[in-house]
Design an enzyme around this catalytic site. Structure first.
Site, PDB file in Angstrom:
ATOM      1  N   LYS A  23     -12.836  -1.714   5.827  1.00  0.00           N
ATOM      2  CA  LYS A  23     -12.112  -2.594   6.739  1.00  0.00           C
ATOM      3  C   LYS A  23     -12.680  -2.497   8.154  1.00  0.00           C
ATOM      4  O   LYS A  23     -13.124  -3.479   8.708  1.00  0.00           O
ATOM      5  CB  LYS A  23     -10.615  -2.256   6.758  1.00  0.00           C
ATOM      6  CG  LYS A  23      -9.789  -2.840   5.617  1.00  0.00           C
ATOM      7  CD  LYS A  23     -10.016  -2.193   4.282  1.00  0.00           C
ATOM      8  CE  LYS A  23      -9.285  -2.845   3.143  1.00  0.00           C
ATOM      9  NZ  LYS A  23      -8.235  -2.000   2.553  1.00  0.00           N
ATOM     10  N   TRP A  25       0.825  -1.216   0.000  1.00  0.00           N
ATOM     11  CA  TRP A  25       0.000   0.000   0.000  1.00  0.00           C
ATOM     12  C   TRP A  25       0.850   1.254   0.000  1.00  0.00           C
ATOM     13  O   TRP A  25       0.531   2.236  -0.666  1.00  0.00           O
ATOM     14  CB  TRP A  25      -1.016  -0.021   1.145  1.00  0.00           C
ATOM     15  CG  TRP A  25      -2.082  -1.039   0.902  1.00  0.00           C
ATOM     16  CD1 TRP A  25      -2.333  -2.156   1.633  1.00  0.00           C
ATOM     17  CD2 TRP A  25      -3.020  -1.060  -0.201  1.00  0.00           C
ATOM     18  NE1 TRP A  25      -3.370  -2.867   1.057  1.00  0.00           N
ATOM     19  CE2 TRP A  25      -3.811  -2.227  -0.050  1.00  0.00           C
ATOM     20  CE3 TRP A  25      -3.266  -0.218  -1.287  1.00  0.00           C
ATOM     21  CZ2 TRP A  25      -4.832  -2.559  -0.953  1.00  0.00           C
ATOM     22  CZ3 TRP A  25      -4.288  -0.549  -2.179  1.00  0.00           C
ATOM     23  CH2 TRP A  25      -5.049  -1.707  -2.006  1.00  0.00           C
ATOM     24  N   ASP A  50      -2.140   6.693   6.094  1.00  0.00           N
ATOM     25  CA  ASP A  50      -3.157   5.787   5.559  1.00  0.00           C
ATOM     26  C   ASP A  50      -3.505   4.808   6.677  1.00  0.00           C
ATOM     27  O   ASP A  50      -2.738   3.904   6.985  1.00  0.00           O
ATOM     28  CB  ASP A  50      -2.597   5.049   4.332  1.00  0.00           C
ATOM     29  CG  ASP A  50      -3.606   4.060   3.736  1.00  0.00           C
ATOM     30  OD1 ASP A  50      -4.689   3.867   4.337  1.00  0.00           O
ATOM     31  OD2 ASP A  50      -3.307   3.488   2.678  1.00  0.00           O
TER      32      ASP A  50
HETATM   33  C1  LIG Z   1      -7.661  -1.499   1.376  1.00  0.00           C
HETATM   34  C2  LIG Z   1      -6.564  -0.500   1.490  1.00  0.00           C
HETATM   35  C3  LIG Z   1      -6.386   0.525   0.533  1.00  0.00           C
HETATM   36  C4  LIG Z   1      -7.252   0.652  -0.710  1.00  0.00           C
HETATM   37  O1  LIG Z   1      -8.530   1.006  -0.389  1.00  0.00           O
HETATM   38  P1  LIG Z   1      -9.633   1.256  -1.541  1.00  0.00           P
HETATM   39  O2  LIG Z   1     -10.766   1.750  -0.717  1.00  0.00           O
HETATM   40  O3  LIG Z   1      -9.879  -0.044  -2.212  1.00  0.00           O
HETATM   41  O4  LIG Z   1      -9.107   2.286  -2.462  1.00  0.00           O
HETATM   42  C5  LIG Z   1      -5.375   1.431   0.737  1.00  0.00           C
HETATM   43  N1  LIG Z   1      -4.564   1.356   1.812  1.00  0.00           N
HETATM   44  C6  LIG Z   1      -4.700   0.385   2.736  1.00  0.00           C
HETATM   45  C7  LIG Z   1      -3.777   0.351   3.904  1.00  0.00           C
HETATM   46  C8  LIG Z   1      -5.701  -0.576   2.602  1.00  0.00           C
HETATM   47  O5  LIG Z   1      -5.837  -1.536   3.522  1.00  0.00           O
END
Ligand SMILES: *Cc1c(COP(=O)(O)O)cnc(C)c1O
Length: 360
Positions: A196, A102, A172
């Site tokens: 999540k 990521w 993030d």
């Molecule tokens: C799932 C995830 C993403 C991507 O998320 P989307 O909503 O599919 O764009 C980005 N960063 C992390 C850490 C993730 O777990």
């Protein structure tokens, strides 16, 4: 109705009580004779739902007043571009820490707008740990420092908040937001896709310090400008109303679990038990340095990789779903977000021990 144990990395498990409440009021929300999905986002009813959700999130994370909370679309992936567009201002450089898949995606997108300095990376060690604070080579010219607090695929989590001095810190937090207490005031911006630990897919939460707004690059599309959303209470256009509503139910549920402090205790217990079971056996393994093992995503491998597909088939038959590792890394992964109960984790451990015994 049978609800199985769901270890999906995302879209992930939602609390049973939340789904039951949504189901009960799906067609007729609070006696109004229509669904929350069918209402104007500007109606008093929806605005009250939206405002309560924001307030509950503010309470849960103790978000200071000088931060805006935005309810956006486009996923965390859109944030990879929105962040440089909005935060570079007069600067041309940004610092990024690379801890896995990521981080790399965030870096790749930022390179379209900025000179990216990768200030630390543990790629040479296969991302089995996060860089130490003294390994961060921060640049004085960076507009911000970006990192990924929890690498959802690698199962790697920061055990500290990097110190960027006066430089705004951007994180993030897609897969570990609300899993344990964090001091929001340490950050310039926090973002998370909802699917999540917050609610259904389609909603992205951004928590941003007010003084960082209003310096978007002139070419920034209107929908990508944080200030536009902040000024319009996230209703510049039609927001993802159902996902916002459902996130609000999850926040209420979380408050009833004792808030973030309460759920963190359970999360730590769940993670400890699962890692202990993995470590107690030569049959299973997890490569991550102990202090950086994620409490949300637990990847593990089987010593005999030939047994992986059997493991998944038998796990599913035992009511344990979505344990397959990410397609890019293979192996297994149990995502044990807030809505995954301790009972679910215990059932997984029991299954793993049983599976090992029948194969040894
Ligand atoms: C799932 C995830 C993403 C991507 O998320 P989307 O909503 O599919 O764009 C980005 N960063 C992390 C850490 C993730 O777990």
């Amino acid at each position: 109705m049978t609800r199985k144990y769901n270890f999906s990395a995302g879209p992930a498990a939602l609390p049973d009580q939340v789904l039951q409440q949504a189901q009960a009021e799906l067609a007729d929300w609070q006696g109004k004779g229509l669904s929350i999905m069918e209402m104007s986002h500007r109606s008093d009813e929806f605005v009250s739902v939206a405002t309560a959700a924001e307030q509950d999130l503010r309470d849960l994370m103790q978000i200071p007043d000088h931060y805006k909370v935005l309810f956006l679309q486009g996923g965390a992936t859109s944030q990879f571009g929105m962040i440089p567009m909005n935060l570079l201002g007069q600067k041309t450089q940004a610092d990024y820490i690379n801890t896995g898949i990521w981080s790399k995606k965030a870096i790749a997108e930022a390179k379209r707008y900025a000179q990216v300095n990768v200030v630390a990376s543990t790629e040479a060690e296969n991302f089995t740990r996060v860089p130490r604070a003294d390994e961060l080579n921060l640049s004085a010219e960076a507009a911000y420092l970006h990192y990924t607090s929890n690498e959802t695929i690698g199962g790697l989590e920061f055990d500290y908040i990097p110190d960027a001095g006066q430089t705004p810190l951007v994180v993030d937090m897609s897969s570990d937001i609300l899993s344990q207490p964090v001091e929001v005031s340490r950050f310039g911006l926090i973002y998370a896709g909802a699917q999540k630990n917050i609610g259904p897919a389609g909603l992205t939460v951004v928590i941003v310090r007010e003084d960082l707004l209003g310096q978007a690059l002139p070419t920034t599309p209107t929908m990508y400008d944080y200030k536009v959303h902040a000024d319009a209470d996230s209703m510049h256009n039609t927001p993802p109303t159902f996902a916002w509503y459902l996130a609000g139910l999850v926040f209420k549920w979380l408050k009833a679990q004792g808030g973030v402090e309460g759920i963190a205790e359970i999360n730590l217990r769940k993670a400890r038990k699962l890692y202990a079971a993995i470590d107690a056996s030569d049959f299973y393994a997890n490569p991550i340095a102990l202090p950086n093992r994620s409490i949300m995503n637990v990847p593990f491998t089987l010593a005999d990789t030939q047994l992986e597909s059997r493991f998944l088939v038998e796990a599913e038959a035992a009511g344990l779903l979505n344990l397959q590792g990410h397609r890019s890394v293979g192996g297994m992964r149990a995502s044990i977000y807030n809505a995954v109960s301790e009972t679910a984790v215990e059932a997984l451990i029991e299954f793993m021990q049983h599976f090992e015994k029948t194969r040894a």
